[in-house]
Design an enzyme around this catalytic site. Structure first.
Site, PDB file in Angstrom:
ATOM      1  N   SER A  13       0.822  -1.216   0.000  1.00 14.72           N
ATOM      2  CA  SER A  13       0.000   0.000   0.000  1.00 14.72           C
ATOM      3  C   SER A  13       0.854   1.264   0.000  1.00 14.72           C
ATOM      4  CB  SER A  13      -0.976  -0.003   1.184  1.00 14.72           C
ATOM      5  OG  SER A  13      -0.301  -0.263   2.386  1.00 14.72           O
ATOM      6  N   GLU A  17       1.677  -0.200  14.709  1.00 16.64           N
ATOM      7  CA  GLU A  17       2.033   1.184  14.388  1.00 16.64           C
ATOM      8  C   GLU A  17       2.749   1.895  15.526  1.00 16.64           C
ATOM      9  OE1 GLU A  17      -0.951  -0.227  13.902  1.00 16.64           O
ATOM     10  OE2 GLU A  17      -0.794  -0.462  11.736  1.00 16.64           O
TER      11      GLU A  17
HETATM   12  C1  LIG Z   1      -4.209  -0.693  12.671  1.00 12.71           C
HETATM   13  C2  LIG Z   1      -4.225  -1.190  11.276  1.00 12.71           C
HETATM   14  N1  LIG Z   1      -3.079  -1.253  10.574  1.00 12.71           N
HETATM   15  C3  LIG Z   1      -3.088  -1.666   9.296  1.00 12.71           C
HETATM   16  C4  LIG Z   1      -4.252  -2.041   8.692  1.00 12.71           C
HETATM   17  C5  LIG Z   1      -4.260  -2.459   7.233  1.00 12.71           C
HETATM   18  N2  LIG Z   1      -4.564  -3.891   7.073  1.00 12.71           N
HETATM   19  C6  LIG Z   1      -5.797  -4.317   6.762  1.00 12.71           C
HETATM   20  S1  LIG Z   1      -5.920  -5.980   6.688  1.00 12.71           S
HETATM   21  C7  LIG Z   1      -4.278  -6.177   7.059  1.00 12.71           C
HETATM   22  C8  LIG Z   1      -3.678  -7.547   7.172  1.00 12.71           C
HETATM   23  C9  LIG Z   1      -4.385  -8.389   8.164  1.00 12.71           C
HETATM   24  O1  LIG Z   1      -3.829  -9.667   8.244  1.00 12.71           O
HETATM   25  P1  LIG Z   1      -4.521 -10.759   9.159  1.00 12.71           P
HETATM   26  O2  LIG Z   1      -4.809 -10.203  10.501  1.00 12.71           O
HETATM   27  O3  LIG Z   1      -3.695 -11.982   9.121  1.00 12.71           O
HETATM   28  O4  LIG Z   1      -5.943 -10.957   8.454  1.00 12.71           O
HETATM   29  P2  LIG Z   1      -6.398 -12.008   7.338  1.00 12.71           P
HETATM   30  O5  LIG Z   1      -5.207 -12.809   6.931  1.00 12.71           O
HETATM   31  O6  LIG Z   1      -7.405 -12.859   8.008  1.00 12.71           O
HETATM   32  O7  LIG Z   1      -6.981 -11.213   6.225  1.00 12.71           O
HETATM   33  C10 LIG Z   1      -3.663  -4.929   7.231  1.00 12.71           C
HETATM   34  C11 LIG Z   1      -2.256  -4.711   7.540  1.00 12.71           C
HETATM   35  C12 LIG Z   1      -5.435  -1.948   9.462  1.00 12.71           C
HETATM   36  N3  LIG Z   1      -6.638  -2.256   8.949  1.00 12.71           N
HETATM   37  N4  LIG Z   1      -5.392  -1.535  10.737  1.00 12.71           N
END
Ligand SMILES: Cc1ncc(C[n+]2csc(CCOP(=O)(O)OP(=O)(O)O)c2C)c(N)n1
Ligand SMILES: [Mg+2]
Lengths: 273, 319
Positions: free
Chosen positions: B41, B62
């Protein structure tokens, strides 16, 4: 409800999810496919919820902390009758109640607004604590992503839940081994989860997160250890049910083209349930 | 008829950011990037291939990310701490306050996909409070470039600037607006169009819309000055007061809540020094409904047409 019936519902939800992502041109399809069997079992087997009275005081509480997979929750809520099934086709459209992350003010059945990762578990601790203080018997469930467990707020809540002896709280980690940009192991590896949660005083169980029988059993009240919060480490596949998405990090929030949509749909139609 | 700013090619400023960062990293090995599972991103994939050891991905964490950035700065590095703006600023605000601004750590915070860029994902993902939050902190410049030219200039400036700063980038496409040879000066706004009847001040993706609005106003016989004010802090008070005294009315436009952002900052200067009629456009203190960034900007009265209309209504309030 029996495991084969749950598998059927989950398959219907996967198909609706794929169609909605394809039509909306956005969505977090990988993590939706990985969490759908867990959501289906919670809503159609384990939890007491009241679609006609969404705020019924005795309802079990659920938080989808990995809020980016909201679409899967919306479809579950529509299948349960919390929201009209037709509403799913408004996903992400202007002024829709169904934006990319769940909103309790707009959508019946949603308990709290998620989207920023690492918020669900602290709120779940508060809910479980309230039930204890009230002397209520309802349970609290929360699902986090495995990447999401990198947020420090989760670990603050993990300490609190053990300290407060919240045996009415269940954390399910959707352990699909992938996060947004990479494998969890290649980013900031948290696995194995079980010994870490155990060290914090939790009762931990590891299951196959796509085996309905195992999910049902792990969630049953008989499996609660008195005075200990419960963590279910659900081993899942990101993109489960669609071969070319399965365990593939590029499908975190990719949108299938027509050919991929048709192929995925055909696989879901043919799935042995 | 389409104006010249409606027909030109649009660019995602993240591309200019990473290209510049790679150039800087080639020549100075102190430059490192820190991110939160946001290699995609923030478009840091190429940076990662070229400088694998200098891309520090702390995972989805973060608060840790900003703290690690402060530590890297202490060790002599020049960290560009990059993440989606809502989480970088909202989640790690206390780290930004104590570890970066108060400690005067040489950390470059880069909030990407800021403003309403994540439109349909909902208000959790909108970063429309970040000007207000960070502007309230001493020691840390708050800068929102308007196009890729200004983005490149700001990133180069940030690398050499000895101290913290917050750079706010969008992902919404914008054309080239600033002169090709633009050099960024902290606290210095750029007058992109001369005008006498009214001034519009904006930054970030709004400057594009403002330039179109000025063309619309010209077609209605109104001479509108356009000022691009990337620095929300420190402000270019001289340029603001020139607008007040020479054009007698100031309209501000920003991809931010009207509570505490660019418009509020400008109003503070105007009220204290040279009160003239003002109108502030932005998100009017609500959580936005579902919709794309461009849809929401139109919805909140910031289509070029609506901006032009607001300028005309504002002019009627002049003595
Ligand atoms: C605080 C925060 N940081 C970054 C994000 C961006 N983000 C959205 S989904 C994601 C990855 C999530 O991975 P995981 O928890 O393993 O979920 P899954 O594999 O089930 O989609 C990130 C980094 C966010 N939504 N919130
Ligand atoms: Mg995951």
């Amino acid at each position: 409800m029996l495991p084969f019936e749950l598998r059927k519902i989950a398959n219907t939800i996967r198909k609706r999810d794929l169609l909605a992502v394809y039509e909306a041109g956005a969505g977090h399809i990988g993590g939706e496919m990985s969490v759908i069997d867990l959501l289906t079992t919670l809503y159609f087997h384990t939890m007491s919820v009241f679609p006609d009275e969404p705020n019924h005081p005795n309802r079990d509480r659920f938080i989808l902390s990995k809020g980016h997979t909201a679409l899967a929750l919306y479809i579950i809520l529509s299948e349960k009758g919390f929201i009209p099934k037709e509403e799913i086709s408004t996903f992400l459209q202007p002024f829709s109640k169904l934006n990319g992350h769940p909103n309790r003010v707009k959508v019946a059945g949603v308990e709290t607004n998620t989207g920023p990762l690492g918020h669900g578990l602290p709120i779940a601790v508060g809910m479980a604590l309230a039930a204890k203080l009230n002397g209520d018997s309802w349970r609290t469930f929360v699902i986090t992503g495995d990447g999401e467990m990198q947020e420090g707020s989760n670990w603050e809540a993990i300490m609190a839940a053990a300290q407060f002896k919240l045996d009415n709280l269940t954390l399910i980690i959707d352990h699909n081994r992938l996060q947004q940009g990479d494998r969890v192991a290649d980013t900031n590896n948290l696995a194995p989860f079980a010994p870490k949660l155990e060290a914090f005083g939790w009762d931990v169980e590891e299951i196959d997160g796509h085996d309905m029988q195992q999910i049902c059993t792990a969630l049953s009240p008989e499996k609660i250890s008195p005075n200990k919060p419960k963590c279910i480490v659900a081993h899942t596949n990101k993109g489960q049910g669609i071969s070319f998405m399965s365990d593939n990090v590029s499908w975190h929030h990719r949108v299938p083209n027509k050919e991929q949509y048709l192929k995925g749909m055909a696989e879901l139609e043919r799935a042995v349930l | 008829m389409k104006t010249r700013f409606e027909t030109c090619k649009l660019h995602d400023c993240r591309d200019a950011f990473v290209m510049t960062l790679e150039e800087l990293a080639e020549t100075d090995n102190k430059v490192v990037a820190v991110c939160n599972d946001s290699v995609g991103s923030t478009k840091l994939g190429d940076f990662k291939s070229k400088f694998p050891e200098r891309l520090i991905n702390v995972g989805i964490a973060e608060q840790n990310m900003v703290g690690v950035g402060a530590g890297l700065a202490n060790g002599g590095k020049i960290p560009f701490v990059c993440g989606a703006a809502p989480f970088l600023t909202g989640r790690a605000l206390e780290q930004i306050k104590a570890d970066v601004a108060y400690s005067e750590a040489n950390v470059k915070l880069v909030g990407v996909s800021a403003g309403l860029a994540y439109g349909e994902l909902g208000a959790t993902h909108h970063s429309i409070e970040d000007f207000a939050w960070i502007r309230a902190l001493p020691n840390i410049p708050v800068i929102a470039p308007a196009d890729r030219i200004e983005t490149i200039a700001v990133i180069k400036w940030a690398k050499d600037y000895d101290g913290p700063c917050f750079l706010r980038l969008s992902r919404v496409g914008v054309p080239d607006l600033l002169p090709a040879k633009h050099i960024f000066k902290l606290g210095k706004a750029n007058r992109l169009r001369e005008g006498e009847n009214v001034t519009i001040i904006s930054n970030g993706v709004l400057t594009h819309r403002t330039m179109i609005a000025a063309d619309i106003l010209a077609s209605r016989g109104i001479s509108c000055r356009v000022v691009n004010m990337a620095c929300v802090r420190p402000l270019d008070a001289k340029e603001i007061l020139a607008a007040a005294s020479e054009t007698g009315a100031i309209l501000t436009c920003e991809e931010h809540t009207t509570f505490g952002g660019l418009g509020s900052a400008i109003a503070e200067v105007v009220v204290d020094n040279h009160p003239v009629p003002m109108k502030r456009l932005g998100v009017p203190g609500v959580f936005a409904p579902t919709g794309s960034a461009n849809f929401l900007l139109d919805e909140f009265g910031m289509s070029p047409e609506s901006i032009a209309n607001s300028a005309q209504i504002l002019m009627r309030r002049k003595e």
